[in-house]
Design a protein around this motif. Structure first.
Motif, short mmCIF file in Angstrom:
data_model
loop_
_atom_site.label_atom_id
_atom_site.label_comp_id
_atom_site.label_asym_id
_atom_site.label_seq_id
_atom_site.Cartn_x
_atom_site.Cartn_y
_atom_site.Cartn_z
N GLU A 133 13.08 0.81 -18.27
CA GLU A 133 13.75 1.91 -19.39
C GLU A 133 15.06 2.37 -18.85
O GLU A 133 15.54 3.20 -19.87
N HIS A 134 15.42 2.27 -17.82
CA HIS A 134 16.70 3.01 -17.45
C HIS A 134 18.07 2.30 -17.97
O HIS A 134 18.95 2.76 -18.37
N ARG A 135 17.94 0.92 -18.56
CA ARG A 135 18.79 0.19 -19.07
C ARG A 135 20.19 0.58 -18.61
O ARG A 135 21.23 0.93 -19.17
N ILE A 136 20.19 0.21 -17.28
CA ILE A 136 21.25 0.48 -16.63
C ILE A 136 22.48 -0.13 -16.70
O ILE A 136 22.38 -1.64 -17.08
N ALA A 137 23.75 0.14 -16.77
CA ALA A 137 24.99 -0.54 -16.86
C ALA A 137 25.18 -1.53 -15.86
O ALA A 137 24.92 -1.37 -14.46
N GLU A 138 25.81 -2.69 -16.34
CA GLU A 138 26.24 -3.62 -14.96
C GLU A 138 26.86 -3.30 -14.02
O GLU A 138 26.66 -3.38 -12.96
N TYR A 139 27.76 -2.06 -14.02
CA TYR A 139 28.65 -1.65 -13.12
C TYR A 139 27.98 -0.92 -12.22
O TYR A 139 28.29 -0.48 -11.03
N ASP A 140 26.76 -0.45 -12.26
CA ASP A 140 25.66 0.27 -11.53
C ASP A 140 24.76 -0.64 -11.20
O ASP A 140 23.82 -0.05 -10.33
N GLU A 141 24.73 -1.81 -11.30
CA GLU A 141 23.52 -2.80 -10.76
C GLU A 141 23.99 -3.74 -9.77
O GLU A 141 25.09 -4.73 -10.11
N CYS A 142 23.38 -3.75 -8.46
CA CYS A 142 24.15 -4.56 -7.53
C CYS A 142 24.21 -6.08 -7.87
O CYS A 142 25.21 -6.84 -7.71
N ARG A 143 23.13 -6.46 -8.39
CA ARG A 143 23.23 -8.09 -8.68
C ARG A 143 24.14 -8.63 -9.65
O ARG A 143 24.75 -9.62 -9.52
N SER A 144 24.41 -7.74 -10.60
CA SER A 144 25.37 -7.96 -11.75
C SER A 144 26.81 -7.88 -11.14
O SER A 144 27.54 -8.92 -11.32
N LEU A 145 27.08 -7.08 -10.09
CA LEU A 145 28.40 -7.02 -9.28
C LEU A 145 28.54 -8.39 -8.67
O LEU A 145 29.70 -8.84 -8.66
N ILE A 146 27.59 -8.80 -7.98
CA ILE A 146 27.66 -10.12 -7.41
C ILE A 146 27.81 -11.16 -8.20
O ILE A 146 28.83 -11.81 -8.07
N ARG A 147 27.11 -11.35 -9.33
CA ARG A 147 27.44 -12.59 -10.20
C ARG A 147 28.76 -12.46 -11.02
O ARG A 147 29.45 -13.24 -11.05
N ASN A 148 29.15 -11.33 -11.20
CA ASN A 148 30.64 -11.01 -11.84
C ASN A 148 31.72 -11.42 -10.85
O ASN A 148 32.84 -11.73 -11.62
N ALA A 149 31.28 -11.45 -9.60
CA ALA A 149 32.44 -12.02 -8.67
C ALA A 149 32.98 -13.52 -8.85
O ALA A 149 33.96 -14.00 -8.45
N ARG A 150 32.15 -14.28 -9.76
CA ARG A 150 32.24 -15.42 -9.93
C ARG A 150 32.62 -16.62 -8.55
O ARG A 150 33.51 -17.06 -8.81
N GLY A 151 31.99 -16.30 -7.76
CA GLY A 151 32.05 -17.32 -6.36
C GLY A 151 32.98 -16.77 -5.40
O GLY A 151 33.13 -17.44 -4.38
N ARG A 152 33.82 -15.70 -5.78
CA ARG A 152 34.92 -15.18 -4.56
C ARG A 152 34.15 -14.23 -3.84
O ARG A 152 34.28 -12.97 -4.14
N ILE A 153 33.36 -14.54 -3.06
CA ILE A 153 32.58 -13.83 -2.12
C ILE A 153 32.62 -14.18 -0.83
O ILE A 153 32.58 -15.40 -0.26
N ALA A 154 32.59 -13.17 0.35
CA ALA A 154 32.65 -13.23 1.60
C ALA A 154 31.65 -12.27 2.35
O ALA A 154 31.62 -11.04 1.75
N VAL A 155 31.20 -12.62 3.37
CA VAL A 155 30.43 -11.85 4.02
C VAL A 155 31.13 -11.44 5.48
O VAL A 155 31.55 -12.59 6.10
N LEU A 156 30.97 -10.28 6.11
CA LEU A 156 31.59 -9.98 7.34
C LEU A 156 30.68 -8.95 8.08
O LEU A 156 29.79 -8.24 7.49
N ASP A 157 30.87 -8.70 9.30
CA ASP A 157 30.34 -7.95 10.13
C ASP A 157 30.79 -6.41 9.41
O ASP A 157 31.83 -6.08 8.96
N CYS A 158 29.58 -5.57 9.76
CA CYS A 158 29.90 -4.08 9.19
C CYS A 158 30.69 -3.30 10.40
O CYS A 158 30.12 -3.31 11.49
N ILE A 159 32.10 -2.94 10.08
CA ILE A 159 32.97 -2.25 11.21
C ILE A 159 32.39 -0.95 11.67
O ILE A 159 32.48 -0.67 12.65
N CYS A 160 31.81 -0.40 10.59
CA CYS A 160 31.01 1.20 11.04
C CYS A 160 29.80 0.69 12.08
O CYS A 160 29.87 1.45 13.33
N ARG A 161 29.38 -0.33 11.97
CA ARG A 161 28.20 -0.60 13.04
C ARG A 161 28.64 -1.16 14.29
O ARG A 161 28.14 -1.04 15.31
N ARG A 162 29.62 -2.00 14.01
CA ARG A 162 30.31 -2.56 15.31
C ARG A 162 30.87 -1.28 15.99
O ARG A 162 30.95 -1.52 17.24
#
Length: 407
Positions: free
Chosen positions: A168-197
């Motif tokens: 029922e929230h009907r959340i906007a794409e810009y507030d939904e994690c999975r949509s942000l990932i899909r909309n990157a269209r493959g230009r994605i990388a993962v790296l260590d969290c510098i704060c935790r390092r």
């Protein structure tokens, strides 16, 4: 120009960016670690808007700086006969980008300055040292914490974890994690969290997760991370898996404050530098951008305290009106501390907390260029910064870019 003057001019130049660079001893040590004297002078030809190599050379010339002299000082081979004009400067800028001191956009070979956070510091993941961590903490205390806390437009925002979102929230794409990932269209990388390092180096490892490879970057940032070998490129399926695991561990989802974000961090209230600064305020809700807030459902509360223990902002207390047999107290949300991450709603097995949308919804800038334009236009003056900082420490209502809480 001697080296001290070069770093002083660079500091002043960086302080003109949408997120400034206040004068401090720690800040000076940071600049000397990130830039050689020649690189510090070369950076004077850059802006927070991307510039081509000829544009950088023109700006340097207008400042009375000989680009070829900088190239020689940096120890870069002189341009061979027949080489394109500016190739030596291009090599110098490329070397600076490889250190994470500036940003190179691979698509057109242009360069831009970065704020220290979020920007240069995060790009030091491959070069992180105890000295840089120490200097960064000192820099936060010597003025930069106030700088990032009081920007007129926030650099990051908080989005709810998927488990907290109801149909029922009907959340906007810009507030939904999975949509942000899909909309990157493959230009994605993962790296260590510098704060935790950084907390690992300080001997205070994260209590929320044992993983380190959990922060994702998109678009230009992803291209940079892969090109420089600071992380690895991943596909959409793996990115979604990492995001799901981050959320199951109760981490706060923080993308850059854009509809087309450059990064998606998975944060906690103890390790994350930005969240730690916000958490230290008496009213964290005044200092974040969020479109949601947690609300209790007292009749469902079992008084188990799971929400109290997991909340990254210490925004929940068990002192609400007794609504269960035996007169047990129920969870109460301190709205002035709640940042709308939804971590508490996912942790509650009794559906005693729900996430509510705030109105009107805050629509983030489209991309980095628009975000920086807004940051530049809304950057407060020194007096305004001090007033906001004092208000945050004393618990007075402050409204640099967040929403006002009630309690």
């Amino acid at each position: 120009m001697d080296s001290r003057k070069a770093y002083a001019e660079l500091r002043r130049h960086l302080d003109t960016l949408p997120v400034g660079f206040p004068r401090s001893r720690a800040g000076g040590r940071i600049l000397r670690g990130l830039f050689s004297p020649a690189e510090a002078r070369a950076a004077l030809g850059l802006s927070w808007k991307f510039r081509s190599v000829p544009e950088v050379e023109t700006e340097l010339s207008a400042r009375g700086i000989d680009a070829r002299g900088l190239v020689r000082e940096a120890g870069i081979e002189p341009e061979p006969a027949g080489a394109a004009p500016g190739s030596g400067l291009s090599a110098l800028l490329r070397a600076m980008a490889s250190k994470g001191s500036i940003l190179m956009r691979s698509t057109d070979g242009t360069y831009a300055l970065l704020p220290f956070v979020v920007g240069m510091y995060e790009m030091q993941i491959a070069r992180l040292s105890r000295e840089l961590v120490r200097d960064t903490v000192d820099f936060m205390h010597q003025g930069f914490g106030l700088e990032i806390l009081t920007t007129g437009e926030p650099q990051t925002r908080v989005i709810p974890i998927n488990a907290a979102i109801r149909p029922e929230h009907r959340i906007a794409e810009y507030d939904e994690c999975r949509s942000l990932i899909r909309n990157a269209r493959g230009r994605i990388a993962v790296l260590d969290c510098i704060c935790r390092r950084a907390t690992d180096l300080a001997g205070k490892p994260c209590k929320s997760t044992d993983r380190r490879e959990l922060c994702m970057v998109f678009r230009d940032y992803a291209d940079t991370v892969v090109r420089e070998g600071w992380g690895r490129g991943i596909g959409e399926a793996e990115a979604l898996e990492i995001a799901d695991l981050n959320q199951r561990e109760g981490l706060v989802m923080q993308p850059s404050n854009e509809r087309e974000p450059q990064f998606l961090c998975a944060c906690c209230g103890d390790c994350c530098g930005l969240l730690s600064v916000v958490k230290a305020m008496r009213r964290p809700a005044d200092f974040v951008s969020t479109n949601h807030r947690a609300a209790p459902v007292p009749e469902n509360c079992s008084s188990c305290g799971a929400c109290v223990r997991i909340c990254p902002m210490e925004a929940i207390v068990l002192d609400g009106p007794a609504a269960r047999p035996g007169g047990r107290k129920t969870a109460r949300v301190l709205e002035s501390r709640c940042i709308g991450c939804g971590v508490c709603t996912a942790a509650c097995k009794f559906e005693a907390l729900r996430l509510e949308p705030l109105a009107p919804a805050r629509v983030p800038p489209k991309n980095t260029e628009e975000l920086l334009d807004r940051l530049a236009a809304s950057r407060p003056g020194t007096l305004r910064k001090l007033m906001l900082g004092i208000a945050g420490i004393l618990g007075l209502r402050a409204h640099p870019h967040g929403r006002r809480g009630k309690s």
